[in-house]
Write a protein that holds these residues in place. Structure first.
Motif, PDB file in Angstrom:
ATOM      1  N   LYS A  11     -18.607  40.640  -3.181  1.00 54.79           N
ATOM      2  CA  LYS A  11     -17.352  40.434  -3.910  1.00 54.79           C
ATOM      3  C   LYS A  11     -17.562  40.520  -5.412  1.00 54.79           C
ATOM      4  CE  LYS A  11     -14.990  37.755  -0.403  1.00 54.79           C
ATOM      5  NZ  LYS A  11     -14.420  36.456  -0.031  1.00 54.79           N
ATOM      6  N   ILE A  12     -18.662  39.987  -5.910  1.00 51.68           N
ATOM      7  CA  ILE A  12     -18.951  40.083  -7.346  1.00 51.68           C
ATOM      8  C   ILE A  12     -19.180  41.539  -7.753  1.00 51.68           C
ATOM      9  CG2 ILE A  12     -20.713  39.587  -9.086  1.00 51.68           C
ATOM     10  CD1 ILE A  12     -20.931  36.808  -7.936  1.00 51.68           C
ATOM     11  N   TRP A  15     -15.793  43.253  -7.779  1.00 52.22           N
ATOM     12  CA  TRP A  15     -15.015  42.822  -8.937  1.00 52.22           C
ATOM     13  C   TRP A  15     -15.525  43.522 -10.201  1.00 52.22           C
ATOM     14  CZ3 TRP A  15     -15.023  40.764 -13.727  1.00 52.22           C
ATOM     15  CH2 TRP A  15     -13.843  40.193 -14.189  1.00 52.22           C
ATOM     16  N   THR A  16     -16.838  43.606 -10.331  1.00 46.38           N
ATOM     17  CA  THR A  16     -17.428  44.270 -11.490  1.00 46.38           C
ATOM     18  C   THR A  16     -17.081  45.756 -11.508  1.00 46.38           C
ATOM     19  OG1 THR A  16     -19.252  42.690 -11.406  1.00 46.38           O
ATOM     20  CG2 THR A  16     -19.590  44.660 -12.732  1.00 46.38           C
ATOM     21  N   PHE A  18     -14.357  47.209 -10.214  1.00 50.02           N
ATOM     22  CA  PHE A  18     -12.970  47.335 -10.646  1.00 50.02           C
ATOM     23  C   PHE A  18     -12.834  47.067 -12.138  1.00 50.02           C
ATOM     24  CE2 PHE A  18     -11.780  46.943  -6.154  1.00 50.02           C
ATOM     25  CZ  PHE A  18     -10.786  47.899  -6.093  1.00 50.02           C
ATOM     26  N   PHE A  19     -13.500  46.032 -12.640  1.00 46.52           N
ATOM     27  CA  PHE A  19     -13.421  45.680 -14.056  1.00 46.52           C
ATOM     28  C   PHE A  19     -13.902  46.826 -14.927  1.00 46.52           C
ATOM     29  CE2 PHE A  19     -15.753  44.063 -17.767  1.00 46.52           C
ATOM     30  CZ  PHE A  19     -14.681  43.568 -18.492  1.00 46.52           C
ATOM     31  N   ILE A  56      -9.756  42.720 -17.176  1.00 46.57           N
ATOM     32  CA  ILE A  56      -9.759  41.422 -16.495  1.00 46.57           C
ATOM     33  C   ILE A  56      -8.415  41.169 -15.816  1.00 46.57           C
ATOM     34  CG2 ILE A  56      -9.794  38.925 -16.889  1.00 46.57           C
ATOM     35  CD1 ILE A  56     -11.954  39.477 -19.031  1.00 46.57           C
ATOM     36  N   THR A  59      -7.887  43.618 -12.773  1.00 47.39           N
ATOM     37  CA  THR A  59      -8.750  43.275 -11.650  1.00 47.39           C
ATOM     38  C   THR A  59      -8.293  41.986 -10.976  1.00 47.39           C
ATOM     39  OG1 THR A  59     -10.590  44.350 -12.765  1.00 47.39           O
ATOM     40  CG2 THR A  59     -11.133  42.870 -10.960  1.00 47.39           C
ATOM     41  N   GLU A  60      -7.935  40.992 -11.770  1.00 51.15           N
ATOM     42  CA  GLU A  60      -7.460  39.730 -11.195  1.00 51.15           C
ATOM     43  C   GLU A  60      -6.132  39.908 -10.471  1.00 51.15           C
ATOM     44  OE1 GLU A  60      -8.721  36.513 -10.874  1.00 51.15           O
ATOM     45  OE2 GLU A  60     -10.521  37.690 -11.261  1.00 51.15           O
ATOM     46  N   ARG A  63      -7.027  41.358  -7.165  1.00 43.73           N
ATOM     47  CA  ARG A  63      -7.718  40.345  -6.353  1.00 43.73           C
ATOM     48  C   ARG A  63      -6.732  39.335  -5.783  1.00 43.73           C
ATOM     49  NH1 ARG A  63      -9.510  35.238  -6.707  1.00 43.73           N
ATOM     50  NH2 ARG A  63      -8.806  34.999  -8.846  1.00 43.73           N
ATOM     51  N   LYS A  64      -5.780  38.888  -6.593  1.00 44.24           N
ATOM     52  CA  LYS A  64      -4.826  37.880  -6.124  1.00 44.24           C
ATOM     53  C   LYS A  64      -3.757  38.471  -5.213  1.00 44.24           C
ATOM     54  CE  LYS A  64      -5.380  34.825 -10.058  1.00 44.24           C
ATOM     55  NZ  LYS A  64      -4.762  34.298 -11.275  1.00 44.24           N
ATOM     56  N   LEU A  68      -9.858  42.076  -3.032  1.00 49.65           N
ATOM     57  CA  LEU A  68     -10.631  43.249  -3.430  1.00 49.65           C
ATOM     58  C   LEU A  68     -11.147  44.043  -2.240  1.00 49.65           C
ATOM     59  CD1 LEU A  68     -12.643  41.707  -6.391  1.00 49.65           C
ATOM     60  CD2 LEU A  68     -10.677  43.210  -6.513  1.00 49.65           C
TER      61      LEU A  68
END
Length: 90
Positions: A11-12, A15-16, A18-19, A56, A59-60, A63-64, A68
């Motif tokens: 997941k990290i 997230w990275t 996508f960021f 940020i 991506t958030e 995610r929400k 992701l």
């Protein structure tokens, strides 16, 4: 416990990914706009801050809203993206 650790690392990394993608797109757009419209010098810190903030938030939001892993699953399983609609039309 091991599966949770691996899932957290995945997941990290997603997230990275996508960021970095959103930040790169925003930096390209902001950089080109400043270069062609205003032609300033020393705008890099402002451009980095604005594009990182956009990265940020974007991506958030994904995610929400979707999650992701689920979002990537939707993209990769779409028949027009993975080419499955072309399998029997040769």
């Amino acid at each position: 416990m091991f599966v949770k650790i691996i899932g957290f690392i995945v997941k990290i990394l997603i997230w990275t990914w996508f960021f970095i993608s959103f930040t790169s797109i925003a930096m390209l757009i902001i950089g080109l706009a400043y270069y062609f419209i205003l032609n300033p010098s020393g705008i890099e810190p402002i451009s980095v801050f604005i594009s990182s903030t956009f990265g940020i938030f974007a991506t958030e939001r994904i995610r929400k809203k979707y999650g992701l892993v689920q979002f990537i699953g939707r993209l990769t399983s779409h028949k027009e993206i993975d080419g499955s609609h072309m399998k029997y039309k040769e």
